[in-house]
Design a protein around this motif. Structure first.
Motif, PDB file in Angstrom:
ATOM      1  N   ARG A   8      14.747  88.878  26.898  1.00  0.00           N
ATOM      2  CA  ARG A   8      14.344  87.415  27.063  1.00  0.00           C
ATOM      3  C   ARG A   8      15.896  86.497  26.668  1.00  0.00           C
ATOM      4  N   ALA A   9      16.462  87.129  25.533  1.00  0.00           N
ATOM      5  CA  ALA A   9      17.807  86.676  25.263  1.00  0.00           C
ATOM      6  C   ALA A   9      18.915  86.615  26.405  1.00  0.00           C
ATOM      7  N   ALA A  10      18.928  87.909  26.673  1.00  0.00           N
ATOM      8  CA  ALA A  10      19.975  88.213  27.747  1.00  0.00           C
ATOM      9  C   ALA A  10      19.722  87.406  29.109  1.00  0.00           C
ATOM     10  N   ASN A  11      18.456  87.297  29.716  1.00  0.00           N
ATOM     11  CA  ASN A  11      18.357  86.288  30.858  1.00  0.00           C
ATOM     12  C   ASN A  11      18.537  84.876  30.442  1.00  0.00           C
ATOM     13  N   TYR A  12      18.360  84.458  29.213  1.00  0.00           N
ATOM     14  CA  TYR A  12      18.574  83.278  28.660  1.00  0.00           C
ATOM     15  C   TYR A  12      20.075  82.850  28.753  1.00  0.00           C
ATOM     16  N   TYR A  13      20.623  83.787  28.398  1.00  0.00           N
ATOM     17  CA  TYR A  13      22.211  83.607  28.168  1.00  0.00           C
ATOM     18  C   TYR A  13      22.885  83.583  29.693  1.00  0.00           C
ATOM     19  N   GLU A  14      22.328  84.091  30.650  1.00  0.00           N
ATOM     20  CA  GLU A  14      22.761  84.359  31.927  1.00  0.00           C
ATOM     21  C   GLU A  14      22.392  83.100  32.612  1.00  0.00           C
ATOM     22  N   GLN A  15      21.388  82.423  32.272  1.00  0.00           N
ATOM     23  CA  GLN A  15      21.077  81.267  32.869  1.00  0.00           C
ATOM     24  C   GLN A  15      21.736  79.919  32.446  1.00  0.00           C
ATOM     25  N   HIS A  16      22.064  80.087  30.997  1.00  0.00           N
ATOM     26  CA  HIS A  16      22.391  78.824  30.391  1.00  0.00           C
ATOM     27  C   HIS A  16      23.865  78.693  29.620  1.00  0.00           C
ATOM     28  N   HIS A  17      24.242  79.874  29.446  1.00  0.00           N
ATOM     29  CA  HIS A  17      25.436  79.965  28.602  1.00  0.00           C
ATOM     30  C   HIS A  17      26.688  80.721  29.191  1.00  0.00           C
ATOM     31  N   ARG A  18      26.886  80.629  30.532  1.00  0.00           N
ATOM     32  CA  ARG A  18      28.142  81.281  31.321  1.00  0.00           C
ATOM     33  C   ARG A  18      29.203  80.108  30.892  1.00  0.00           C
ATOM     34  N   LEU A  19      30.602  80.574  31.188  1.00  0.00           N
ATOM     35  CA  LEU A  19      31.498  79.680  30.887  1.00  0.00           C
ATOM     36  C   LEU A  19      31.516  78.776  32.185  1.00  0.00           C
ATOM     37  N   ASP A  20      31.241  79.189  33.309  1.00  0.00           N
ATOM     38  CA  ASP A  20      31.477  78.264  34.215  1.00  0.00           C
ATOM     39  C   ASP A  20      30.424  77.206  34.346  1.00  0.00           C
ATOM     40  N   THR A  21      29.270  77.517  34.187  1.00  0.00           N
ATOM     41  CA  THR A  21      28.083  76.587  33.645  1.00  0.00           C
ATOM     42  C   THR A  21      28.703  75.562  32.579  1.00  0.00           C
ATOM     43  N   MET A  22      29.141  75.752  31.549  1.00  0.00           N
ATOM     44  CA  MET A  22      29.686  74.762  30.485  1.00  0.00           C
ATOM     45  C   MET A  22      30.709  74.033  31.131  1.00  0.00           C
ATOM     46  N   GLY A  23      32.032  74.717  31.762  1.00  0.00           N
ATOM     47  CA  GLY A  23      33.039  73.751  32.101  1.00  0.00           C
ATOM     48  C   GLY A  23      32.465  72.883  33.234  1.00  0.00           C
ATOM     49  N   ARG A  24      32.027  73.434  34.344  1.00  0.00           N
ATOM     50  CA  ARG A  24      31.571  72.382  35.243  1.00  0.00           C
ATOM     51  C   ARG A  24      30.598  71.281  34.746  1.00  0.00           C
ATOM     52  N   GLY A  25      29.915  71.306  33.927  1.00  0.00           N
ATOM     53  CA  GLY A  25      29.173  70.464  33.169  1.00  0.00           C
ATOM     54  C   GLY A  25      30.011  69.607  32.735  1.00  0.00           C
ATOM     55  N   TYR A  26      31.030  69.793  31.882  1.00  0.00           N
ATOM     56  CA  TYR A  26      31.829  68.941  31.493  1.00  0.00           C
ATOM     57  C   TYR A  26      32.739  68.167  32.633  1.00  0.00           C
ATOM     58  N   LEU A  27      33.053  68.893  33.420  1.00  0.00           N
ATOM     59  CA  LEU A  27      33.888  68.172  34.607  1.00  0.00           C
ATOM     60  C   LEU A  27      33.290  67.133  35.255  1.00  0.00           C
ATOM     61  N   ALA A  28      31.729  67.497  35.515  1.00  0.00           N
ATOM     62  CA  ALA A  28      30.917  66.404  36.190  1.00  0.00           C
ATOM     63  C   ALA A  28      30.958  65.263  35.428  1.00  0.00           C
ATOM     64  N   LEU A  29      30.845  65.399  34.118  1.00  0.00           N
ATOM     65  CA  LEU A  29      30.800  64.169  33.283  1.00  0.00           C
ATOM     66  C   LEU A  29      32.100  63.382  33.171  1.00  0.00           C
ATOM     67  N   PHE A  30      33.132  63.997  33.131  1.00  0.00           N
ATOM     68  CA  PHE A  30      34.614  63.430  33.249  1.00  0.00           C
ATOM     69  C   PHE A  30      34.448  62.753  34.709  1.00  0.00           C
ATOM     70  N   ASP A  31      34.223  63.307  35.719  1.00  0.00           N
ATOM     71  CA  ASP A  31      34.228  62.543  36.984  1.00  0.00           C
ATOM     72  C   ASP A  31      33.203  61.192  37.105  1.00  0.00           C
ATOM     73  N   GLN A  32      32.231  61.460  36.405  1.00  0.00           N
ATOM     74  CA  GLN A  32      31.248  60.301  36.291  1.00  0.00           C
ATOM     75  C   GLN A  32      32.168  59.123  35.563  1.00  0.00           C
ATOM     76  N   LEU A  33      32.590  59.628  34.182  1.00  0.00           N
ATOM     77  CA  LEU A  33      33.224  58.411  33.346  1.00  0.00           C
ATOM     78  C   LEU A  33      34.539  57.951  34.224  1.00  0.00           C
ATOM     79  N   LEU A  34      35.291  58.556  35.056  1.00  0.00           N
ATOM     80  CA  LEU A  34      36.432  57.964  35.427  1.00  0.00           C
ATOM     81  C   LEU A  34      36.203  57.340  36.520  1.00  0.00           C
ATOM     82  N   ASN A  35      34.999  57.535  37.458  1.00  0.00           N
ATOM     83  CA  ASN A  35      34.475  56.830  38.571  1.00  0.00           C
ATOM     84  C   ASN A  35      33.855  55.416  38.017  1.00  0.00           C
TER      85      ASN A  35
END
Length: 368
Positions: free
Chosen positions: A321-348
């Motif tokens: 269960r923990a490994a599946n959760y990690y793959e779905q929620h805690h990969r680096l590309d998921t985190m990074g693109r989450g921040y970049l989306a917020l940066f875009d919203q803020l700048l726009n």
């Protein structure tokens, strides 16, 4: 985007790793990323070795001077530590760059200056609901949550063999943690938990990876409880997650924890986890992804470690269960693109001051 990461810590702990991983992902997605750091820091050294431009300052005056002179060259100031947030907010009327802060701790915020700087930050992002709630308590209502991430663990069998031989791990079940010997990690309670575990069984060894201010006090407690053969100190190990394949159980004893990125390494490495429920740990280990005990309860933590050692088939379900959760929620590309989306919203949503293309402020500074 031109993004400036701000981290003033001298050593290398979870927050610094997350800063570095964010930089890697932002660069991977095509953005220019610089670091503003403490002179001589491990954070700065690693970023420079990875090919990033690093601006180093010795103290508050240097940081504020840099931001006043060069802050406008960046689209986003992504702040990773509390001191840096103070200095970025105090100079924002001169640098005019949007300030985004990653809140990685869940303790209660106090003081007028703290409330001021949080309320004058363009965006506070929390790494867990526990961290978000601590910010909302000072009147900041919009606190998005973007969880920390790690790279998938790749074990190093050669290093594991050398470490096992060095510590004498052969034939023993290995219980371990990777954390600073600091008050928020409650290492003294952890010693008590291992003492309680030793009273139940003698087939294990506990290994602590990390250093910190409480090292002598913890060593003294180990000696007083006659645990020298069962509680081993392995010190700081670079890329320690490559050794996770040695572990039968991973442990967290924190009394305060924003999230617990080392638990993510355990998830990725498929190691069962026994932990306190401090801060964001209870979010990571919810839904039977591990065993939770109250902060400070050494007896309960020892019982959970023993249960995981005794019931590997039962523990395997948690690991899956923990490994599946990690793959779905805690990969680096998921985190990074989450921040970049917020940066875009803020700048726009924000009108940036015009900078003359010929001005020295038109592009990020590069140190000589």
């Amino acid at each position: 985007m031109n993004i400036l990461q701000l981290n003033f810590e001298n050593g290398w702990r979870g927050g610094e790793r997350q800063t570095f991983l964010s930089m890697l992902q932002f660069r991977e997605d095509g953005h220019t990323v610089h670091l503003l750091s403490r002179a001589g820091s491990e954070m700065g050294r690693r970023a420079r070795d990875a090919g990033f431009v690093v601006h180093e300052c010795g103290g508050a005056g240097g940081v504020m001077g840099f931001l006043i002179r060069h802050g406008r060259a960046y689209d986003i100031l992504h702040v990773q530590t509390g001191h840096m947030l103070t200095w970025a907010v105090l100079t924002r009327w001169l640098h005019a760059a949007p300030v985004v802060y990653s809140r990685r701790v869940a303790f209660r915020l106090k003081g007028a200056l703290t409330r001021f700087k949080y309320r004058h930050t363009d965006l506070v992002v929390a790494i867990s609901d526990a961290c978000a709630n601590s910010v909302k308590a000072v009147g900041v209502d919009d606190v998005p949550v973007i969880a920390d991430a790690t790279l998938p663990v790749v074990t190093d069998h050669a290093r594991m063999a050398l470490m096992a031989e060095k510590l004498g791990l052969a034939g023993r079940k290995v219980v371990a943690t990777t954390s600073a010997l600091a008050a928020d990690k409650d290492p003294l309670m952890l010693v008590d938990a291992i003492s309680a575990l030793k009273k139940q069984r003698d087939d294990f060894v506990f290994v602590h990876f990390g250093t910190g201010a409480l090292q002598e006090e913890v060593r003294a407690r180990v000696a007083a409880l006659q645990l020298q053969d069962h509680f081993l100190f392995a010190g700081y190990q670079q890329n320690v997650e490559a050794l996770f394949g040695l572990f039968d159980v991973f442990v967290m004893s924190s009394r305060e924890e924003g999230l617990g990125s080392s638990v993510l390494d355990a998830f990725s490495a498929r190691i069962p986890v026994a932990s306190t429920s401090a801060g964001g740990l209870k979010e990571l280990l919810a839904e039977e992804r591990g065993l939770l005990s109250p902060p400070g309860d050494a007896t309960a933590l020892a019982q959970h470690i023993s249960a995981l050692l005794d019931k590997p088939e039962w523990a395997a379900g948690m690991v899956e269960r923990a490994a599946n959760y990690y793959e779905q929620h805690h990969r680096l590309d998921t985190m990074g693109r989450g921040y970049l989306a917020l940066f875009d919203q803020l700048l726009n949503g924000r009108r940036r001051p015009h900078i003359n293309p010929g001005s020295p402020l038109a592009s990020p500074p590069v140190p000589a």
